[in-house]
Motif scaffolding. Sequence first.
Motif, PDB file in Angstrom:
ATOM      1  N   CYS A  49     -88.919  20.806 -12.178  1.00  0.00           N
ATOM      2  CA  CYS A  49     -88.471  19.523 -11.617  1.00  0.00           C
ATOM      3  C   CYS A  49     -87.364  19.741 -10.597  1.00  0.00           C
ATOM      4  CB  CYS A  49     -87.910  18.623 -12.717  1.00  0.00           C
ATOM      5  SG  CYS A  49     -89.107  18.259 -13.998  1.00  0.00           S
TER       6      CYS A  49
ATOM      7  N   THR B 274     -85.903  16.615  -9.076  1.00  0.00           N
ATOM      8  CA  THR B 274     -85.099  15.392  -8.984  1.00  0.00           C
ATOM      9  C   THR B 274     -84.954  14.712 -10.338  1.00  0.00           C
ATOM     10  OG1 THR B 274     -87.013  13.982  -8.636  1.00  0.00           O
ATOM     11  CG2 THR B 274     -86.014  14.946  -6.656  1.00  0.00           C
ATOM     12  N   ARG B 275     -83.942  13.838 -10.394  1.00  0.00           N
ATOM     13  CA  ARG B 275     -83.690  13.053 -11.598  1.00  0.00           C
ATOM     14  C   ARG B 275     -84.883  12.128 -11.879  1.00  0.00           C
ATOM     15  NH1 ARG B 275     -77.927  10.536 -13.016  1.00  0.00           N
ATOM     16  NH2 ARG B 275     -78.511   9.471 -14.907  1.00  0.00           N
ATOM     17  N   ASP B 276     -85.445  11.544 -10.812  1.00  0.00           N
ATOM     18  CA  ASP B 276     -86.587  10.635 -10.978  1.00  0.00           C
ATOM     19  C   ASP B 276     -87.750  11.333 -11.659  1.00  0.00           C
ATOM     20  OD1 ASP B 276     -85.303   8.577  -9.872  1.00  0.00           O
ATOM     21  OD2 ASP B 276     -86.335   8.626  -7.920  1.00  0.00           O
ATOM     22  N   GLU B 277     -88.028  12.541 -11.177  1.00  0.00           N
ATOM     23  CA  GLU B 277     -89.141  13.310 -11.777  1.00  0.00           C
ATOM     24  C   GLU B 277     -88.913  13.500 -13.274  1.00  0.00           C
ATOM     25  OE1 GLU B 277     -90.731  17.230  -9.950  1.00  0.00           O
ATOM     26  OE2 GLU B 277     -89.011  16.634  -8.743  1.00  0.00           O
TER      27      GLU B 277
ATOM     28  N   GLU C 178     -87.003  11.782 -15.303  1.00  0.00           N
ATOM     29  CA  GLU C 178     -87.054  10.522 -16.059  1.00  0.00           C
ATOM     30  C   GLU C 178     -88.507  10.072 -16.257  1.00  0.00           C
ATOM     31  OE1 GLU C 178     -84.156   8.186 -13.889  1.00  0.00           O
ATOM     32  OE2 GLU C 178     -82.666   8.579 -15.465  1.00  0.00           O
ATOM     33  N   SER C 179     -89.356  10.248 -15.238  1.00  0.00           N
ATOM     34  CA  SER C 179     -90.758   9.843 -15.387  1.00  0.00           C
ATOM     35  C   SER C 179     -91.453  10.717 -16.426  1.00  0.00           C
ATOM     36  CB  SER C 179     -91.543   9.979 -14.084  1.00  0.00           C
ATOM     37  OG  SER C 179     -90.791   9.563 -13.012  1.00  0.00           O
TER      38      SER C 179
ATOM     39  N   LYS D 115     -90.137  12.169 -18.928  1.00  0.00           N
ATOM     40  CA  LYS D 115     -89.636  11.861 -20.276  1.00  0.00           C
ATOM     41  C   LYS D 115     -90.468  10.736 -20.910  1.00  0.00           C
ATOM     42  CE  LYS D 115     -86.082   9.539 -22.768  1.00  0.00           C
ATOM     43  NZ  LYS D 115     -85.427   8.252 -22.632  1.00  0.00           N
TER      44      LYS D 115
ATOM     45  N   GLU E 151     -79.483  11.067 -21.537  1.00  0.00           N
ATOM     46  CA  GLU E 151     -78.715  10.432 -20.456  1.00  0.00           C
ATOM     47  C   GLU E 151     -77.492  11.278 -20.093  1.00  0.00           C
ATOM     48  OE1 GLU E 151     -79.621   8.065 -18.505  1.00  0.00           O
ATOM     49  OE2 GLU E 151     -81.469   7.963 -19.679  1.00  0.00           O
TER      50      GLU E 151
ATOM     51  N   LEU F  19     -78.477  14.284 -18.090  1.00  0.00           N
ATOM     52  CA  LEU F  19     -78.764  13.955 -16.687  1.00  0.00           C
ATOM     53  C   LEU F  19     -77.461  13.755 -15.916  1.00  0.00           C
ATOM     54  CD1 LEU F  19     -81.850  11.571 -16.913  1.00  0.00           C
ATOM     55  CD2 LEU F  19     -81.790  13.989 -16.354  1.00  0.00           C
TER      56      LEU F  19
END
Length: 429
Positions: free
Chosen positions: A125, A127-130, A132-133, A135, A165, A168
């Motif tokens: 991964c 990015t943070r978005d990647e 989170e998705s 997860k 959280e 992250l």
Amino acid sequence: MKKKVLILGSGGREHAMAWAFANDDNVSKVYCAPGNGGTSKIAENITINLANRQEILRLAQEKKIDLTVVGPENPLASGIVDSFQKEGLRIFGPDAYGAQLESSKLFARNLMAEKKILQPSFYSCNTRDEIESLKVILELPLVLKADGLAAGKGVIVCETDEEFEKALKTIFEDGEFGEAARRISLERCLVGEELSVFAVCDGKNFIILNTAQDHKRAFDGDSGPNTGGMGAYSPTPLSTPGLIDRVGVEIIQPTLDAMKDRGHPYTGFLYVGLMIVDGDPYVIEFNVRMGDPETQVVLPLLESSLLELLWDATEGNLNKSKVAVSSKVAVTVVLAADGYPGKYEKGMKIKGLEKVQDRLVFHAGTLQKDHDIISNGGRILNVVGFGKDLKSAIDDAYDIAKSIEFSGKYYRKDIGKRGMQYLKKGSKK
Ligand code: AMP
Ligand code: GLY
């Protein structure tokens, strides 16, 4: 002809290496750069900046060193072996390409995937978005690992949403792992028993030295923050001959084959961190060096010559080598400074070492000042106990631990306890 050896590093691991070489009939002189208060008694310490490859090269040339052995991972990752090889100097360790097995978690994971080596499923991964998705799809518990070197702190096991959280935030807002977290390996969390296997590799062949179990958390009952390791024992009751054979055939050999195919035959120590899940060995991580404090129990159990073994490895001759390993059990307990791995004081005078002169005590964060040994780090000393079984080795180690005093002395009281629990479980089967 007897050889001159140079050890790079300054911890308990390097003192254990210096001790093994100092007691080796094949060695004429041991140098440690920079070394510590303990190595100063059995070797010649030389002050050096380990980040300066030219300085290290010059030292090896000036002192006419026959073999250099690298303790920590950073000099390997930054290419100390490549520099030595260019100058035709003998050094034991992988080149910078091989060191990626430790310095890039995703390099190691991809290589294991290519060779179908058992490991947790993982996702690269950026990015943070990647993250989170993923997860949402994978669900907790998950493990987040900074791809690069993060001084042993780049792994966060997330069991709850709060932990996830917080992880992250640590990575993306606080930037705690810096460049090392430019890529993240998001991994399934494995549940099982942890075990480390230590091997010496020569590019094609390998010899397994022994197994050990580390105790990474600061406090008893595996609680508190992660540390470099608060104690270890070797061998572990988890390591049956069948399991060790599988680690050799299914993990180490394919890894060596992959490195050879890539044009970088792997020479050096290989530390295989495993999780045993339903009897199967899954790789949690590779390290390209010995463990600290695991070395402090693995090397004292080695009865044959360390110099011969590492020399043979640099010649590519391990297929002709043999090692003799003691049938005893060894336990090491780390005596640390109050506050470690957080803030702690330095400069405390260490008392009682003369009472345990006939016992094995490896120094980590110490230095010699006039006639005194004083503390100079968080992990200060490693006492090593031996026994015919784990219980007697534990008692022996704690006996030494009690004899040494310094202000703020802290140590875990349960090193080896998990091993005792495995033994009990095994005997009930
Ligand atoms: P490391 O710093 O890579 O040794 O990781 C620290 C600790 O995190 C390990 O000793 C394991 O206890 C744990 N760990 C790392 N990866 C995983 C995983 N995929 N599943 C479960 N535990 C893990
Ligand atoms: N004791 C753990 C390590 O050396 O990585």
